[in-house]
Design an enzyme around this catalytic site. Sequence first.
Site, mmCIF file in Angstrom:
data_model
loop_
_atom_site.group_PDB
_atom_site.id
_atom_site.type_symbol
_atom_site.label_atom_id
_atom_site.label_comp_id
_atom_site.label_asym_id
_atom_site.label_seq_id
_atom_site.Cartn_x
_atom_site.Cartn_y
_atom_site.Cartn_z
ATOM 1 N N ASP A 60 1.311 2.779 4.622
ATOM 2 C CA ASP A 60 0.414 3.192 3.535
ATOM 3 C C ASP A 60 0.659 2.428 2.230
ATOM 4 O OD1 ASP A 60 -1.283 5.495 4.480
ATOM 5 O OD2 ASP A 60 0.680 6.211 5.108
ATOM 6 N N GLU A 65 -1.147 2.794 -5.959
ATOM 7 C CA GLU A 65 -1.275 3.716 -7.089
ATOM 8 C C GLU A 65 -0.263 4.859 -7.016
ATOM 9 O OE1 GLU A 65 -4.902 5.748 -9.320
ATOM 10 O OE2 GLU A 65 -4.624 6.610 -7.335
ATOM 11 N N ASP A 66 0.092 5.251 -5.800
ATOM 12 C CA ASP A 66 0.964 6.417 -5.658
ATOM 13 C C ASP A 66 2.407 6.170 -6.064
ATOM 14 O OD1 ASP A 66 -0.972 8.246 -4.766
ATOM 15 O OD2 ASP A 66 -0.994 7.230 -2.823
ATOM 16 N N ARG A 85 6.360 7.603 3.121
ATOM 17 C CA ARG A 85 6.049 6.715 1.991
ATOM 18 C C ARG A 85 7.235 6.557 1.036
ATOM 19 N NH1 ARG A 85 0.193 7.016 -0.369
ATOM 20 N NH2 ARG A 85 1.035 4.998 -1.033
ATOM 21 N N ARG A 131 1.783 16.712 -2.140
ATOM 22 C CA ARG A 131 2.586 15.515 -2.398
ATOM 23 C C ARG A 131 3.372 15.573 -3.717
ATOM 24 N NH1 ARG A 131 0.421 11.143 0.486
ATOM 25 N NH2 ARG A 131 -0.378 11.952 2.451
ATOM 26 N N HIS A 161 -5.186 14.637 -3.275
ATOM 27 C CA HIS A 161 -4.678 14.265 -4.598
ATOM 28 C C HIS A 161 -5.660 14.742 -5.671
ATOM 29 C CE1 HIS A 161 -2.309 10.674 -2.751
ATOM 30 N NE2 HIS A 161 -1.425 11.537 -3.195
ATOM 31 N N CYS A 248 -6.666 4.431 -5.346
ATOM 32 C CA CYS A 248 -5.388 4.338 -4.614
ATOM 33 C C CYS A 248 -4.924 2.885 -4.432
ATOM 34 C CB CYS A 248 -5.524 4.955 -3.228
ATOM 35 S SG CYS A 248 -6.400 6.517 -3.190
HETATM 36 N N1 GLY Z 1 -3.001 7.452 3.775
HETATM 37 C C1 GLY Z 1 -2.737 7.614 2.417
HETATM 38 C C2 GLY Z 1 -1.823 8.741 2.186
HETATM 39 O O1 GLY Z 1 -1.975 9.717 2.878
HETATM 40 O O2 GLY Z 1 -0.936 8.724 1.400
#
Ligand code: GLY
Length: 253
Positions: A60, A65-66, A85, A131, A161, A248
């Site tokens: 991912d 951005e995350d 991640r 998250r 998100h 993202c």
């Molecule tokens: N596939 C992007 C996420 O779930 O973080």
Amino acid sequence: MFKHVIVRRPGRSLVEGITSANLGKPDYARALQQHDSYIDALKSRGVTVKILEADEQFPDSVFVEDTAVLAERCAIITNPGAPSRQGEEVSIREALKEFYTAIETITAPGTLEGGDVMRVGDHFYVGLSARTNEEGCRQFTGILNKYRYTASAVKLEKFLHLKTGLAYLENNNLLAAGEFIQHEEFKKFNRIIIAESEGYAANCIWVNDAVLVPMDYPKTKAAISKAGYNVVEVDVSEFKKLDGGLSCLSLRF
Ligand code: GLY
């Protein structure tokens, strides 16, 4: 106005990315083409684009951005809430050293993903989601306060998100979908309502007086045009298959 953008090329492992979309696996060749077009669309808005190499270890990791939240006075490296991640942020910190001296960090047990952060002026809305947890939000708020920014939390009910269902387009204009349409927190904005049939299109990005909008969402495109923006359509169908949208795919600062 934004001067810089950071993106990361999708790796072949993209096809193993997290998803709830039920749209099948992304086509890698198409994802690369769409990523090229996304970069071109950003460049057309006058920003320089730093392109990081694909990181096959993290399926991912194209969704940069995350991994960080960037402001003028500091950069904040996140601690992604999705276990697969965690670690994506390490190379982002390295990339940001070229641009920032003040680099702060969210640490466990706090988790926070940039997709849960929406900036409006010097205020940051933080989505409490699957998250991003309360401890992550607490740390994030403390860091922001240190740099004279403010933050407030918004509990998410359904969206992955915060910015799955919201996009701030500057000038008090806010795209809102689903659970955010009637949310008290956002009633002060001029809300542009996203039709239920076009929910994915709530994830647009304002870039230097234009708005990048996903391809094939005509009602959203018309509503944003009517609000006075130049609209740039970008096809991100392969990233939609992984619950990812336009915001993202980049860090804008
Ligand atoms: N596939 C992007 C996420 O779930 O973080």
